[in-house]
Design a protein around this motif. Structure first.
Motif, PDB file in Angstrom:
ATOM      1  N   PHE A 165      12.227  16.014 -29.242  1.00  0.00           N
ATOM      2  CA  PHE A 165      12.861  16.898 -28.269  1.00  0.00           C
ATOM      3  C   PHE A 165      12.353  16.494 -26.894  1.00  0.00           C
ATOM      4  O   PHE A 165      11.184  16.697 -26.562  1.00  0.00           O
ATOM      5  CB  PHE A 165      12.522  18.357 -28.559  1.00  0.00           C
ATOM      6  CG  PHE A 165      13.222  19.314 -27.638  1.00  0.00           C
ATOM      7  CD1 PHE A 165      14.601  19.391 -27.620  1.00  0.00           C
ATOM      8  CD2 PHE A 165      12.507  20.136 -26.781  1.00  0.00           C
ATOM      9  CE1 PHE A 165      15.256  20.271 -26.768  1.00  0.00           C
ATOM     10  CE2 PHE A 165      13.148  21.018 -25.928  1.00  0.00           C
ATOM     11  CZ  PHE A 165      14.528  21.086 -25.927  1.00  0.00           C
ATOM     12  N   ASP A 166      13.221  15.878 -26.111  1.00  0.00           N
ATOM     13  CA  ASP A 166      12.824  15.329 -24.814  1.00  0.00           C
ATOM     14  C   ASP A 166      13.102  16.335 -23.704  1.00  0.00           C
ATOM     15  O   ASP A 166      14.224  16.833 -23.565  1.00  0.00           O
ATOM     16  CB  ASP A 166      13.583  14.028 -24.537  1.00  0.00           C
ATOM     17  CG  ASP A 166      13.342  12.986 -25.624  1.00  0.00           C
ATOM     18  OD1 ASP A 166      12.293  13.080 -26.299  1.00  0.00           O
ATOM     19  OD2 ASP A 166      14.194  12.101 -25.804  1.00  0.00           O
ATOM     20  N   TYR A 167      12.052  16.631 -22.937  1.00  0.00           N
ATOM     21  CA  TYR A 167      12.194  17.584 -21.840  1.00  0.00           C
ATOM     22  C   TYR A 167      11.311  17.131 -20.684  1.00  0.00           C
ATOM     23  O   TYR A 167      10.102  16.954 -20.871  1.00  0.00           O
ATOM     24  CB  TYR A 167      11.787  18.991 -22.287  1.00  0.00           C
ATOM     25  CG  TYR A 167      11.943  20.037 -21.214  1.00  0.00           C
ATOM     26  CD1 TYR A 167      13.194  20.616 -20.966  1.00  0.00           C
ATOM     27  CD2 TYR A 167      10.858  20.445 -20.441  1.00  0.00           C
ATOM     28  CE1 TYR A 167      13.340  21.573 -19.987  1.00  0.00           C
ATOM     29  CE2 TYR A 167      10.998  21.412 -19.454  1.00  0.00           C
ATOM     30  CZ  TYR A 167      12.247  21.962 -19.235  1.00  0.00           C
ATOM     31  OH  TYR A 167      12.396  22.924 -18.253  1.00  0.00           O
ATOM     32  N   ASP A 168      11.933  16.942 -19.526  1.00  0.00           N
ATOM     33  CA  ASP A 168      11.222  16.445 -18.356  1.00  0.00           C
ATOM     34  C   ASP A 168      10.578  15.110 -18.725  1.00  0.00           C
ATOM     35  O   ASP A 168      11.264  14.177 -19.114  1.00  0.00           O
ATOM     36  CB  ASP A 168      10.192  17.487 -17.905  1.00  0.00           C
ATOM     37  CG  ASP A 168       9.721  17.233 -16.473  1.00  0.00           C
ATOM     38  OD1 ASP A 168      10.328  16.395 -15.778  1.00  0.00           O
ATOM     39  OD2 ASP A 168       8.743  17.867 -16.060  1.00  0.00           O
ATOM     40  N   LYS A 169       9.263  14.996 -18.667  1.00  0.00           N
ATOM     41  CA  LYS A 169       8.597  13.736 -19.003  1.00  0.00           C
ATOM     42  C   LYS A 169       7.916  13.790 -20.371  1.00  0.00           C
ATOM     43  O   LYS A 169       7.131  12.906 -20.714  1.00  0.00           O
ATOM     44  CB  LYS A 169       7.557  13.395 -17.931  1.00  0.00           C
ATOM     45  CG  LYS A 169       8.161  13.126 -16.550  1.00  0.00           C
ATOM     46  CD  LYS A 169       7.078  12.779 -15.535  1.00  0.00           C
ATOM     47  CE  LYS A 169       7.699  12.517 -14.163  1.00  0.00           C
ATOM     48  NZ  LYS A 169       6.650  12.178 -13.147  1.00  0.00           N
ATOM     49  N   SER A 170       8.235  14.818 -21.139  1.00  0.00           N
ATOM     50  CA  SER A 170       7.592  15.003 -22.438  1.00  0.00           C
ATOM     51  C   SER A 170       8.535  14.670 -23.590  1.00  0.00           C
ATOM     52  O   SER A 170       9.749  14.859 -23.490  1.00  0.00           O
ATOM     53  CB  SER A 170       7.107  16.452 -22.589  1.00  0.00           C
ATOM     54  OG  SER A 170       6.137  16.760 -21.620  1.00  0.00           O
ATOM     55  N   MET A 171       7.949  14.161 -24.671  1.00  0.00           N
ATOM     56  CA  MET A 171       8.664  13.950 -25.933  1.00  0.00           C
ATOM     57  C   MET A 171       7.937  14.779 -26.981  1.00  0.00           C
ATOM     58  O   MET A 171       6.826  14.449 -27.391  1.00  0.00           O
ATOM     59  CB  MET A 171       8.656  12.468 -26.321  1.00  0.00           C
ATOM     60  CG  MET A 171       9.441  11.567 -25.396  1.00  0.00           C
ATOM     61  SD  MET A 171       9.303   9.823 -25.898  1.00  0.00           S
ATOM     62  CE  MET A 171      10.163   9.869 -27.475  1.00  0.00           C
ATOM     63  N   ALA A 205       3.659  22.740 -30.505  1.00  0.00           N
ATOM     64  CA  ALA A 205       4.298  21.430 -30.616  1.00  0.00           C
ATOM     65  C   ALA A 205       3.289  20.372 -30.171  1.00  0.00           C
ATOM     66  O   ALA A 205       2.200  20.692 -29.686  1.00  0.00           O
ATOM     67  CB  ALA A 205       5.564  21.358 -29.767  1.00  0.00           C
ATOM     68  N   THR A 206       3.646  19.108 -30.339  1.00  0.00           N
ATOM     69  CA  THR A 206       2.795  17.999 -29.921  1.00  0.00           C
ATOM     70  C   THR A 206       3.563  17.124 -28.947  1.00  0.00           C
ATOM     71  O   THR A 206       4.715  16.759 -29.215  1.00  0.00           O
ATOM     72  CB  THR A 206       2.372  17.139 -31.137  1.00  0.00           C
ATOM     73  OG1 THR A 206       1.721  17.969 -32.104  1.00  0.00           O
ATOM     74  CG2 THR A 206       1.427  16.023 -30.705  1.00  0.00           C
ATOM     75  N   ASP A 207       2.950  16.813 -27.809  1.00  0.00           N
ATOM     76  CA  ASP A 207       3.569  15.913 -26.836  1.00  0.00           C
ATOM     77  C   ASP A 207       3.247  14.481 -27.251  1.00  0.00           C
ATOM     78  O   ASP A 207       2.084  14.059 -27.225  1.00  0.00           O
ATOM     79  CB  ASP A 207       3.026  16.197 -25.436  1.00  0.00           C
ATOM     80  CG  ASP A 207       3.766  15.410 -24.349  1.00  0.00           C
ATOM     81  OD1 ASP A 207       4.337  14.346 -24.676  1.00  0.00           O
ATOM     82  OD2 ASP A 207       3.761  15.857 -23.192  1.00  0.00           O
ATOM     83  N   LEU A 208       4.258  13.735 -27.650  1.00  0.00           N
ATOM     84  CA  LEU A 208       4.052  12.385 -28.168  1.00  0.00           C
ATOM     85  C   LEU A 208       3.527  11.432 -27.103  1.00  0.00           C
ATOM     86  O   LEU A 208       2.783  10.494 -27.407  1.00  0.00           O
ATOM     87  CB  LEU A 208       5.369  11.845 -28.742  1.00  0.00           C
ATOM     88  CG  LEU A 208       5.319  10.519 -29.497  1.00  0.00           C
ATOM     89  CD1 LEU A 208       4.343  10.592 -30.665  1.00  0.00           C
ATOM     90  CD2 LEU A 208       6.713  10.138 -30.004  1.00  0.00           C
ATOM     91  N   ASN A 209       3.875  11.654 -25.845  1.00  0.00           N
ATOM     92  CA  ASN A 209       3.423  10.768 -24.762  1.00  0.00           C
ATOM     93  C   ASN A 209       1.934  10.932 -24.463  1.00  0.00           C
ATOM     94  O   ASN A 209       1.199   9.954 -24.314  1.00  0.00           O
ATOM     95  CB  ASN A 209       4.237  11.021 -23.492  1.00  0.00           C
ATOM     96  CG  ASN A 209       5.662  10.517 -23.631  1.00  0.00           C
ATOM     97  OD1 ASN A 209       5.921   9.569 -24.357  1.00  0.00           O
ATOM     98  ND2 ASN A 209       6.594  11.154 -22.940  1.00  0.00           N
ATOM     99  N   SER A 210       1.483  12.158 -24.372  1.00  0.00           N
ATOM    100  CA  SER A 210       0.080  12.421 -24.027  1.00  0.00           C
ATOM    101  C   SER A 210      -0.773  12.687 -25.258  1.00  0.00           C
ATOM    102  O   SER A 210      -1.996  12.681 -25.185  1.00  0.00           O
ATOM    103  CB  SER A 210      -0.008  13.624 -23.098  1.00  0.00           C
ATOM    104  OG  SER A 210       0.437  14.797 -23.751  1.00  0.00           O
TER     105      SER A 210
END
Length: 265
Positions: free
Chosen positions: A142-148, A109-114
């Motif tokens: 898919f939002d989990y903890d501080k990741s999107m 997957a790809t973390d949109l924030n980082s």
């Protein structure tokens, strides 16, 4: 003694159904698979394989996938919500975790924030699939903890470099980038030019395909320079569109034939 292989699986919408044909050949020839990496919708097919579901059973599951029934539309924010699809996958995988499978799995997957690539090797299978499938404008993040999390193909459409084994079977479904842009629609016996929206959609599709092919070619080159042995399965799929979910049988046959040609051990 037969070689052991890893599988790296690429993505392109409905063409993910083609992997069932590859899986059928692997079963028939007792090819040993030690690890699998994938991104996006391929995860459904190969997660089934990793939990002892056969290619024939998977083919029947694919035939039961009716996009119109599974798509609970929500135009306020995203096109499709996840509720119906989640229930559908829950019936297949229950609460199984990636670490519970018979084969090592790596879901991308790809973390949109980082904007970093995320490789799931431990997590609930359904949640990892959900994270990997989250395509903007179609499925919500898919939002989990501080990741999107969004779809993994943005960072790694053909995840070869994530694999540990030397011998790799790589499956690409985007090798029809040479195909001309379709500028016309056909209704009965009438042919007419596509309007602004549909014409530009064709251009965007081609740009995405070219981008994914470029990413895949670079990945393959890096892997070969690192002494990886790669068998690339990439048949011509020009007659299939990204939305041809109902053509399970035809895609199955096309990829089975490709596996017969390329995987003769």
């Amino acid at each position: 003694m037969k070689k052991s292989y890893s599988l790296a699986l690429g993505w392109w919408a409905a063409k993910w159904l083609c992997h069932i044909g590859v899986l059928k050949y692997i079963e028939e020839n007792n090819i040993q698979i030690n690890e699998i990496s994938w991104t996006s919708m391929w995860s459904i097919i190969w997660a089934c394989f990793a939990v002892w579901i056969t290619s024939e059973e998977i083919k029947n599951i694919a035939k039961d996938i009716k996009i119109k029934k599974l798509a609970d539309l929500d135009f306020r924010k995203w096109l499709i919500k996840w509720n119906k699809i989640y229930k559908f996958l829950e019936e297949i995988f229950w609460n199984l975790k990636i670490e519970d499978t018979k084969i090592s799995l790596k879901i991308i997957a790809t973390d949109l924030n980082s904007w970093e690539k995320v490789v799931f090797v431990r997590w609930k299978i359904i949640d990892a699939i959900r994270a990997s499938i989250s395509l903007p404008m179609i499925f919500s993040t898919f939002d989990y903890d501080k990741s999107m999390f969004i779809d993994g193909w943005f960072k790694s459409n053909l995840p070869i470099l994530e694999l540990d084994w030397k011998n790799i079977i790589a499956v690409s479904a985007v090798r029809d980038y040479w195909r001309k842009i379709n500028t016309h629609n056909r209704l009965f016996n009438f042919k007419f030019k596509k309007l602004f929206f549909w014409y530009n959609l064709e251009i965007i599709k081609k740009l995405i395909i070219i981008s994914m092919c470029t990413n895949e070619d670079l990945t393959i080159e890096i892997a070969k320079n690192n002494w990886k042995n790669i068998i690339l399965l990439a048949p011509n799929l020009w007659e299939f569109e990204f939305h041809d979910f109902e053509k399970v049988g035809e895609l199955y046959k096309k990829w089975y034939e490709e596996a017969v040609i390329k995987l003769k051990m």
